[in-house]
Design an enzyme around this catalytic site. Structure first.
Site, PDB file in Angstrom:
ATOM      1  N   GLY A  48     -26.221   3.728 -15.986  1.00 14.12           N
ATOM      2  CA  GLY A  48     -24.859   3.955 -16.897  1.00 14.12           C
ATOM      3  C   GLY A  48     -24.021   4.019 -16.065  1.00 14.12           C
ATOM      4  O   GLY A  48     -23.968   3.079 -15.307  1.00 14.12           O
ATOM      5  N   CYS A  49     -22.915   4.563 -15.711  1.00 16.33           N
ATOM      6  CA  CYS A  49     -21.608   4.885 -14.842  1.00 16.33           C
ATOM      7  C   CYS A  49     -21.663   4.665 -13.987  1.00 16.33           C
ATOM      8  O   CYS A  49     -22.305   5.772 -12.848  1.00 16.33           O
ATOM      9  CB  CYS A  49     -20.615   5.624 -15.399  1.00 16.33           C
ATOM     10  SG  CYS A  49     -19.105   5.649 -14.954  1.00 16.33           S
ATOM     11  N   PHE A  50     -21.804   2.728 -13.495  1.00 19.15           N
ATOM     12  CA  PHE A  50     -21.667   3.383 -11.834  1.00 19.15           C
ATOM     13  C   PHE A  50     -20.780   5.031 -11.083  1.00 19.15           C
ATOM     14  O   PHE A  50     -21.170   5.100  -9.793  1.00 19.15           O
ATOM     15  CB  PHE A  50     -21.455   2.064 -10.881  1.00 19.15           C
ATOM     16  CG  PHE A  50     -20.222   1.706 -11.812  1.00 19.15           C
ATOM     17  CD1 PHE A  50     -19.464   2.348 -11.759  1.00 19.15           C
ATOM     18  CD2 PHE A  50     -19.975   0.009 -11.393  1.00 19.15           C
ATOM     19  CE1 PHE A  50     -17.833   1.297 -11.977  1.00 19.15           C
ATOM     20  CE2 PHE A  50     -18.853  -0.801 -11.492  1.00 19.15           C
ATOM     21  CZ  PHE A  50     -18.599  -0.071 -12.126  1.00 19.15           C
ATOM     22  N   CYS A  52     -20.693   7.426 -11.501  1.00 17.38           N
ATOM     23  CA  CYS A  52     -21.535   8.803 -11.466  1.00 17.38           C
ATOM     24  C   CYS A  52     -22.706   8.617 -10.530  1.00 17.38           C
ATOM     25  O   CYS A  52     -23.596   9.673 -10.111  1.00 17.38           O
ATOM     26  CB  CYS A  52     -21.962   9.037 -12.747  1.00 17.38           C
ATOM     27  SG  CYS A  52     -20.717   9.217 -14.113  1.00 17.38           S
TER      28      CYS A  52
END
Length: 217
Positions: A48-50, A52
């Protein structure tokens, strides 16, 4: 007979540096010194969101760098705007550069699983689209075998299908500079995004006390 005294380490070092030692001596000297290149490795994970996916790896022993970027598509030099529109085939990923003598690929996989929702298809948490799919991009056969073994372990643990892909790594494109270490540069915005996206809540639902871990310090 004149007996020559053996070369002292200091003398040998001077000769090697000056290029005056014999090839056999130079080879022996090289063998005596540990090679950093032999233990330098990289791993690439999509969760998902890099933003994080950098923090779980940054404080681990042997990890020298985490780089946010894009991989898996055919578009050359994609931008963040290209990725968010979708249909490029790329996924947001974090590339982990590490010393395999200090932390193993298997340990990196343990961290990866506990920072994703392994059941979500083409999404992670509040981010929807194949650019946010979870995936392990392996760099060699050893990584592939370990990744597949770990996925099988997860399926046995949860007794259900795992959506995470295991695919060969292709061209990696670093993300724009403002994305790198975003959680450090913009801590308030990062924490708000992470909370509002429900990431930690979902991780706790899936992993319980293991969520976000482990740490190999």
């Amino acid at each position: 007979m004149i007996r020559l005294s053996p070369l002292r380490p200091f003398t040998l070092g001077v000769l090697v540096a000056a290029g005056l030692a014999s090839p056999s001596l130079q080879a022996q000297s090289s063998q005596d010194q540990p090679s950093q290149q032999q233990s330098s490795a990289e791993a690439t994970f999509a969760g998902g969101c890099f933003w994080c996916m950098e923090p779980p790896y940054d404080d681990q022993p042997g990890v020298s760098a985490t780089i946010s970027g894009y991989i898996g598509g055919e578009l050359e030099n994609p931008s963040y705007e290209d990725i968010t529109r979708g249909n490029t085939g790329h996924a947001e990923v974090v590339k982990v550069e590490y010393d395999s003598e200090q932390i193993s690929y298997a340990q990196l996989l343990e961290i990866f699983w506990r920072n994703i929702d392994p059941f979500a298809v083409d999404r992670q948490f509040c981010d929807v689209g194949d650019q946010y799919r979870s995936a392990i991009f392996y760099h060699d056969e050893a990584q592939r075998e370990l990744a597949e073994a770990s996925k099988a372990e997860m399926e046995a643990r949860f007794d259900r299908e795992i959506a995470t892909q295991i695919v060969p790594a292709t061209k990696f494109w670093p993300a724009e500079e403002y994305h790198q270490d975003y959680y450090q540069k913009n801590p308030v915005r990062y924490k708000f995004y992470r909370y509002s996206c429900g990431r930690d809540g979902r991780l706790e639902e899936v992993w319980g006390e293991e969520a976000g871990g482990p740490s190999f310090e």
